[in-house]
Design an enzyme around this catalytic site. Sequence first.
Site, PDB file in Angstrom:
ATOM      1  N   LYS A  69      45.280  44.056  44.035  1.00  0.00           N
ATOM      2  CA  LYS A  69      43.816  44.121  42.731  1.00  0.00           C
ATOM      3  C   LYS A  69      43.112  44.476  42.467  1.00  0.00           C
ATOM      4  CE  LYS A  69      41.527  41.476  39.961  1.00  0.00           C
ATOM      5  NZ  LYS A  69      41.343  40.647  39.677  1.00  0.00           N
TER       6      LYS A  69
ATOM      7  N   CYS B 256      33.950  42.683  36.580  1.00  0.00           N
ATOM      8  CA  CYS B 256      35.620  42.689  37.274  1.00  0.00           C
ATOM      9  C   CYS B 256      35.978  44.264  37.421  1.00  0.00           C
ATOM     10  CB  CYS B 256      36.561  42.445  36.619  1.00  0.00           C
ATOM     11  SG  CYS B 256      36.795  40.399  36.794  1.00  0.00           S
TER      12      CYS B 256
HETATM   13  N1  SAJ Z   1      37.017  48.504  27.101  1.00  0.00           N
HETATM   14  C1  SAJ Z   1      37.095  49.828  26.857  1.00  0.00           C
HETATM   15  N2  SAJ Z   1      38.134  50.084  26.197  1.00  0.00           N
HETATM   16  C2  SAJ Z   1      38.908  49.906  26.086  1.00  0.00           C
HETATM   17  C3  SAJ Z   1      39.499  48.538  27.067  1.00  0.00           C
HETATM   18  C4  SAJ Z   1      38.519  48.183  27.881  1.00  0.00           C
HETATM   19  O1  SAJ Z   1      35.988  50.366  27.190  1.00  0.00           O
HETATM   20  O2  SAJ Z   1      39.855  50.273  26.126  1.00  0.00           O
HETATM   21  C5  SAJ Z   1      35.979  47.521  28.183  1.00  0.00           C
HETATM   22  C6  SAJ Z   1      35.358  46.001  27.511  1.00  0.00           C
HETATM   23  O3  SAJ Z   1      34.689  46.200  26.558  1.00  0.00           O
HETATM   24  C7  SAJ Z   1      34.584  45.517  28.724  1.00  0.00           C
HETATM   25  C8  SAJ Z   1      36.127  46.759  29.928  1.00  0.00           C
HETATM   26  O4  SAJ Z   1      36.034  47.245  29.376  1.00  0.00           O
HETATM   27  O5  SAJ Z   1      33.631  46.409  28.908  1.00  0.00           O
HETATM   28  C9  SAJ Z   1      36.332  45.719  31.033  1.00  0.00           C
HETATM   29  O6  SAJ Z   1      37.573  44.504  29.720  1.00  0.00           O
HETATM   30  P1  SAJ Z   1      38.697  44.867  30.099  1.00  0.00           P
HETATM   31  O7  SAJ Z   1      39.190  43.392  28.366  1.00  0.00           O
HETATM   32  O8  SAJ Z   1      39.594  45.522  29.525  1.00  0.00           O
HETATM   33  O9  SAJ Z   1      38.850  43.542  31.099  1.00  0.00           O
HETATM   34  P2  SAJ Z   1      38.009  42.014  31.735  1.00  0.00           P
HETATM   35  O10 SAJ Z   1      37.393  42.190  33.099  1.00  0.00           O
HETATM   36  O11 SAJ Z   1      38.397  41.297  30.372  1.00  0.00           O
HETATM   37  O12 SAJ Z   1      39.507  41.586  32.794  1.00  0.00           O
HETATM   38  C10 SAJ Z   1      40.397  42.681  33.846  1.00  0.00           C
HETATM   39  C11 SAJ Z   1      42.090  42.323  33.759  1.00  0.00           C
HETATM   40  N3  SAJ Z   1      42.259  42.726  34.165  1.00  0.00           N
HETATM   41  C12 SAJ Z   1      42.780  44.469  33.823  1.00  0.00           C
HETATM   42  O13 SAJ Z   1      43.821  44.623  32.611  1.00  0.00           O
HETATM   43  C13 SAJ Z   1      43.884  45.216  34.971  1.00  0.00           C
HETATM   44  C14 SAJ Z   1      41.852  41.054  34.337  1.00  0.00           C
HETATM   45  O14 SAJ Z   1      43.699  40.797  34.289  1.00  0.00           O
HETATM   46  C15 SAJ Z   1      41.964  40.890  35.594  1.00  0.00           C
HETATM   47  O15 SAJ Z   1      41.938  39.156  36.180  1.00  0.00           O
HETATM   48  C16 SAJ Z   1      39.978  41.030  34.846  1.00  0.00           C
HETATM   49  O16 SAJ Z   1      39.555  42.170  34.886  1.00  0.00           O
HETATM   50  C17 SAJ Z   1      39.192  40.551  36.440  1.00  0.00           C
HETATM   51  O17 SAJ Z   1      39.322  39.063  36.370  1.00  0.00           O
HETATM   52  O18 SAJ Z   1      39.683  41.304  37.293  1.00  0.00           O
END
Ligand code: SAJ
Length: 427
Positions: free
Chosen positions: A212, A266
């Site tokens: 994870k 996360c």
């Molecule tokens: N972000 C960027 N650039 C990107 C992708 C995301 O700047 O290309 C930023 C987003 O704006 C945000 C942050 O990263 O601030 C996180 O967003 P996210 O959509 O990547 O992830 P979370 O935090 O909403 O959810 C993640 C997910 N993990 C993965 O994709 C590996 C989800 O599957 C997990 O269940 C979740 O964390 C968790 O609960 O751990």
Amino acid sequence: MERICVLGLGYVGLPTAAMLATHGHDVLGVDVSRQVLDRLHDGEVHIHEAGLRSLVRAALKSGHLRVAEEPGPADAFIVAVPTPFVRHEQAGARDEPQAAPVADLSFVISAAEAIVPHLQPGNLVILESTVPPRTTEDVVVPILHRSGVRDLLVAHCPERVLPGRILAELVGNGRVIGGIDRRSAEAARALYASFVEGEMLLTDATTAELVKLMENTYRDVNIALANEFALVAERVGVDVWEAIDLANRHPRVKMLRPGPGVGGHCIAVDPWFVVQAAPDLTPLIQAARRVNDGMPAHVVELVKQAMAGVERPVIACLGLTYKADVDDVRESPALKVLELLKAEGFEVLACDPHVRALPEAYGPLLPVSEVLPRADCAVILTDHAEFRTLTSDDFGLMRRPVVIDTRRALKARLAIPEAKHLVLGSG
Ligand code: SAJ
């Protein structure tokens, strides 16, 4: 039909409890917050997530989901409480200002302790909360053994659902199921099989914990790489968005998107749990965290440059949640930008149609129609659908049409002759 007790009715626990209750189980949902329970008693949910309210209502109406402040006897217990991190000054080590944050396991520990009086031989306890490696074996199991019951099944099955798609991913995603022994893993698989359609992969508890953390760390490091390229692109006069699109045409390259930083409970947190396990072995992970944490300050620099020479500029912050189309502001880089702008003495207007309330220090939440006419600069910090559709007509209402787009949310350049339209990562 099994009796299941779910501890923690947040982003993961509430959907899981409702899903189990609508798939043949009797579920007791437990939360320490009276406010959360009161809302649920009224048929309301405290989380904004597509489809969740109707699922929870159906579960409550069927009588298979009940909610309470205290756990009770059950065949299986699922712990889905938060594991925030504590900045290290709070952890008591003020003399090392650069040290990494550490996991706050107090909610996990309280939940495990609350289960102890109810444990019976053969019970299954599943920890879904994200935790540092070895927490299940070294922290949770010893607490459960205080019950005197030795015949317990224990597993770590980390939640992996994406906010914004929680219900679909709860059913469709694969699950990594880490048992403290094979029997535990198989019992947990049997429980999830009632609603999970994705693949279920059995392993041991510590491997599941690390898997994870690795997933979220992988994403954090790759976002940091995109952010670092954005800074380089600004320096050398290149549009990083075009460069990333072109690089991603390579069959083995899949870069992520730069932005104002990484937020949420996360990805901005979990890499520190890996660091905590091996601080001397994780320079890359730590550097990535710091690159991402440095992005809000960079956005503020862009604002300062754009507003140089403007008398008492007013800045509209569009979007305060940590990502698009959710209502969650935890660890949001947008709030950090707002704080830094205020600290620099700017007058700041906060706007986010998804956020219901903010601490007073951030000022009132205003609609976009109200902030634009008052602003000298609009900074797009979250690419909500409502902002992606803003046009030159909307920005034309501004006191001075200066737009800084940190997410490349706007598809077209502004068609306003005197407008300044900056995109993070563009030369
Ligand atoms: N972000 C960027 N650039 C990107 C992708 C995301 O700047 O290309 C930023 C987003 O704006 C945000 C942050 O990263 O601030 C996180 O967003 P996210 O959509 O990547 O992830 P979370 O935090 O909403 O959810 C993640 C997910 N993990 C993965 O994709 C590996 C989800 O599957 C997990 O269940 C979740 O964390 C968790 O609960 O751990």
